[in-house]
Design a protein around this motif. Structure first.
Motif, PDB file in Angstrom:
ATOM      1  N   GLU A 289       0.828  -1.210   0.000  1.00  0.00           N
ATOM      2  CA  GLU A 289       0.000   0.000   0.000  1.00  0.00           C
ATOM      3  C   GLU A 289       0.864   1.262   0.000  1.00  0.00           C
ATOM      4  O   GLU A 289       1.908   1.308   0.655  1.00  0.00           O
TER       5      GLU A 289
ATOM      6  N   ASP B 190       0.559   5.908  -0.174  1.00  0.00           N
ATOM      7  CA  ASP B 190      -0.339   6.991   0.255  1.00  0.00           C
ATOM      8  C   ASP B 190      -1.445   7.284  -0.761  1.00  0.00           C
ATOM      9  O   ASP B 190      -2.581   7.578  -0.393  1.00  0.00           O
TER      10      ASP B 190
ATOM     11  N   GLU C  28      -4.846   5.347  -0.406  1.00  0.00           N
ATOM     12  CA  GLU C  28      -5.802   5.746   0.649  1.00  0.00           C
ATOM     13  C   GLU C  28      -6.770   6.800   0.160  1.00  0.00           C
ATOM     14  O   GLU C  28      -7.865   6.955   0.685  1.00  0.00           O
ATOM     15  N   ALA C  29      -6.355   7.563  -0.848  1.00  0.00           N
ATOM     16  CA  ALA C  29      -7.181   8.669  -1.318  1.00  0.00           C
ATOM     17  C   ALA C  29      -8.412   8.168  -2.076  1.00  0.00           C
ATOM     18  O   ALA C  29      -9.402   8.884  -2.223  1.00  0.00           O
TER      19      ALA C  29
ATOM     20  N   GLY D 161      -9.384   3.170   1.323  1.00  0.00           N
ATOM     21  CA  GLY D 161      -9.835   4.531   1.633  1.00  0.00           C
ATOM     22  C   GLY D 161     -10.947   4.558   2.679  1.00  0.00           C
ATOM     23  O   GLY D 161     -11.149   5.566   3.360  1.00  0.00           O
TER      24      GLY D 161
ATOM     25  N   ARG E 274     -11.017   3.226   5.482  1.00  0.00           N
ATOM     26  CA  ARG E 274     -10.462   3.397   6.827  1.00  0.00           C
ATOM     27  C   ARG E 274     -10.533   4.850   7.267  1.00  0.00           C
ATOM     28  O   ARG E 274     -10.735   5.146   8.431  1.00  0.00           O
ATOM     29  N   SER E 275     -10.331   5.758   6.318  1.00  0.00           N
ATOM     30  CA  SER E 275     -10.231   7.162   6.711  1.00  0.00           C
ATOM     31  C   SER E 275     -11.412   8.016   6.237  1.00  0.00           C
ATOM     32  O   SER E 275     -11.401   9.220   6.397  1.00  0.00           O
ATOM     33  N   HIS E 276     -12.422   7.389   5.613  1.00  0.00           N
ATOM     34  CA  HIS E 276     -13.591   8.158   5.169  1.00  0.00           C
ATOM     35  C   HIS E 276     -14.846   7.550   5.779  1.00  0.00           C
ATOM     36  O   HIS E 276     -14.968   6.323   5.821  1.00  0.00           O
ATOM     37  N   SER E 277     -15.787   8.407   6.183  1.00  0.00           N
ATOM     38  CA  SER E 277     -17.030   7.856   6.730  1.00  0.00           C
ATOM     39  C   SER E 277     -18.125   7.933   5.662  1.00  0.00           C
ATOM     40  O   SER E 277     -17.959   8.588   4.639  1.00  0.00           O
TER      41      SER E 277
ATOM     42  N   GLU F 182     -12.577  -3.515   8.012  1.00  0.00           N
ATOM     43  CA  GLU F 182     -11.995  -2.175   7.890  1.00  0.00           C
ATOM     44  C   GLU F 182     -12.025  -1.666   6.451  1.00  0.00           C
ATOM     45  O   GLU F 182     -12.191  -0.481   6.202  1.00  0.00           O
TER      46      GLU F 182
END
Ligand code: ADP
Ligand code: ASP
Ligand code: MG
Length: 410
Positions: free
Chosen positions: A243, A245, A248-249, A348, A350-353, A377
């Motif tokens: 993975e 950066d 993740e976007a 992504g 993981r960091s977005h709701s 996750e």
């Protein structure tokens, strides 16, 4: 000099003409100064034919003999490719699993690779040969032929790349790479340039059969970068890798579906310690994998349990569950074989709701009822009626903006 592993799937070696094309591609890599190991599948449809023949002879064929039979498809393609390469003036040598050797455990039809001997392959390469290895097969410690499960040539290739510390592991197939969803179902699906091991693991286990799950596990464990690409053109494919950066976007990387499961519900199960174990132990003893499990909140000392099993194991599972349900004093068992699992996958998440609720809204807007939900996750899966599978996949592909963006009309 680089060491290159090139794996070709069934369609890519589907007839004589395609085997010749594979030979040309392999020869080109060799001419470029590489040491080349080729891993092959059987011709498309061959393994299915062999499986059908075994089943015609016997409903549950002896497992050892089944593997002896289904492993033969790869023997045909490795010898044909070697003959073809030799005819073109190259040195080539074919290897069956036991000749390498690729040592596995003794779980026939789903064996796991334990060790790969590299001496004979290295010798062949050092003598200027192209090594052509049969995928999908190995040998256990007693000398029995074993196979690695359907689609297992991917795992052979990655394991060989790891064992020989290859510089490149190319998996050539009949599509241009890993797509945002099965491109045969959704033609607007777009090719993913790079995908993390974890996302690829989820996609493979949730239904994207482009790579066998175990090949991705191997790649992750040994840090092998897999390049999934087309055997029919030179386009860059998809890199399956660690993975980074940028990954993740992206909110959702892919959509998968699986029509291979069935649902079993057990009603009014007494809510006390040990009942789940009494229900599920017989299934695990029978080697039946339970996938999603939902247990309702207890009411008046009783609860309901719903879970899914592979459709191929459904009948066996039902017999065992009915017996266990009676023993624990549950009220009844209901089943549904017409289900499908649709899933969205992406690191992504993981960091977005809000990703799951977007999925639920999109399905609701089409009147698709959700029967079960499970999450991790990096994925959300919903069980729905299987008649809505295609619709659900298209709608989700659309709502998460995964369609090709660069298609311009001339
Ligand atoms: P091979 O014989 O080369 O191993 P497979 O049939 O096992 O090929 O895998 C390739 C097929 O996987 C494609 O033809 C495609 O229909 C299917 N597939 C399913 N999901 C995906 C996806 N997300 N991306 C690419 N291919 C997919
Ligand atoms: N020939 C085997 C199968 O059809 C292995 C493979 O193609 O990867 O499952
Ligand atoms: Mg395959």
């Amino acid at each position: 000099m680089a060491l290159v592993v090139m794996k070709f799937g069934g369609t890519s070696v589907g007839d004589m003409c395609r085997i010749r094309n594979v030979a040309k591609r392999v020869a080109k890599s060799f001419d470029n100064g590489n040491q080349v190991i080729v891993v092959l599948s059987a011709m498309a449809g061959e393994t299915n034919k062999l499986v059908a023949m075994a089943r015609e002879m016997e409903d549950s064929p002896n497992e050892r003999e089944y593997d002896v039979l289904v492993a033969t498809g790869e023997q045909v393609t490795i010898s044909l490719l070697s003959i073809c390469l030799q005819g073109m003036g190259y040195k080539a040598r074919s290897f069956l699993g036991h000749q390498v050797p690729i040592i596995t455990d003794n779980a026939f039809s789903k064996a796991r690779i334990e060790r790969i001997g590299d001496r004979k392959i290295r010798e062949a390469l050092d003598e200027g040969n192209i090594a052509v290895i049969a995928g999908f097969q190995g040998v256990d410690r007693d000398g029995n032929i074993t196979t690695l499960g359907r689609g297992g040539s991917d795992t052979s290739a990655v394991a060989i790349a790891a064992a020989l510390k290859a510089d490149v592991c190319d998996i050539f197939t009949d599509v241009d790479g890993v797509y945002t969803t099965d491109p045969r179902l959704v033609p607007e699906a777009s090719k993913i340039d790079k995908i993390s091991y974890d996302e690829m693991l989820e996609m493979a286990s949730l239904g994207a059969k482009v790579l066998q799950i175990r090949s991705v596990e191997f790649a992750k464990k040994y840090g092998v970068v897999i390049h999934v690409r087309s055997s029919f053109n030179d386009n860059p494919g998809t890199l399956v890798m660690k993975e980074d950066d940028e990954m993740e976007a992206v909110l959702v990387s892919g959509i998968t579906y699986n029509k291979g499961e069935a649902k079993i519900s057990v009603f009014n199960v007494p809510d006390q310690p040990g009942v789940a174990s009494q229900l599920f132990s017989p299934l695990s003893q029978a080697n039946i994998t339970v996938d999603m499990i939902i247990q309702n909140v207890s009411r008046g000392g009783f609860t309901d349990l719903t879970f899914t099993v592979p459709r191929t194991d459904f009948k066996r599972a039902l017999t065992l569950v009915k017996k266990a349900a009676e023993e624990i004093g549950a009220d009844g068992v209901e089943t549904d074989e017409n289900i499908a699992k649709v899933s969205i996958v992406g690191v992504g998440m993981r960091s977005h709701s809000g990703v799951a609720s977007t999925m639920f809204q999109a399905l609701a807007a089409e009147g698709i009822n959700i029967l079960m939900i499970s999450t991790s996750e990096i994925k959300v899966s919903c069980i729905i009626n299987d008649k809505y599978t295609e619709l659900a996949v298209r709608v989700l592909h659309d709502i998460f903006g995964l369609a090709k963006k660069d298609v311009k009309e001339e």
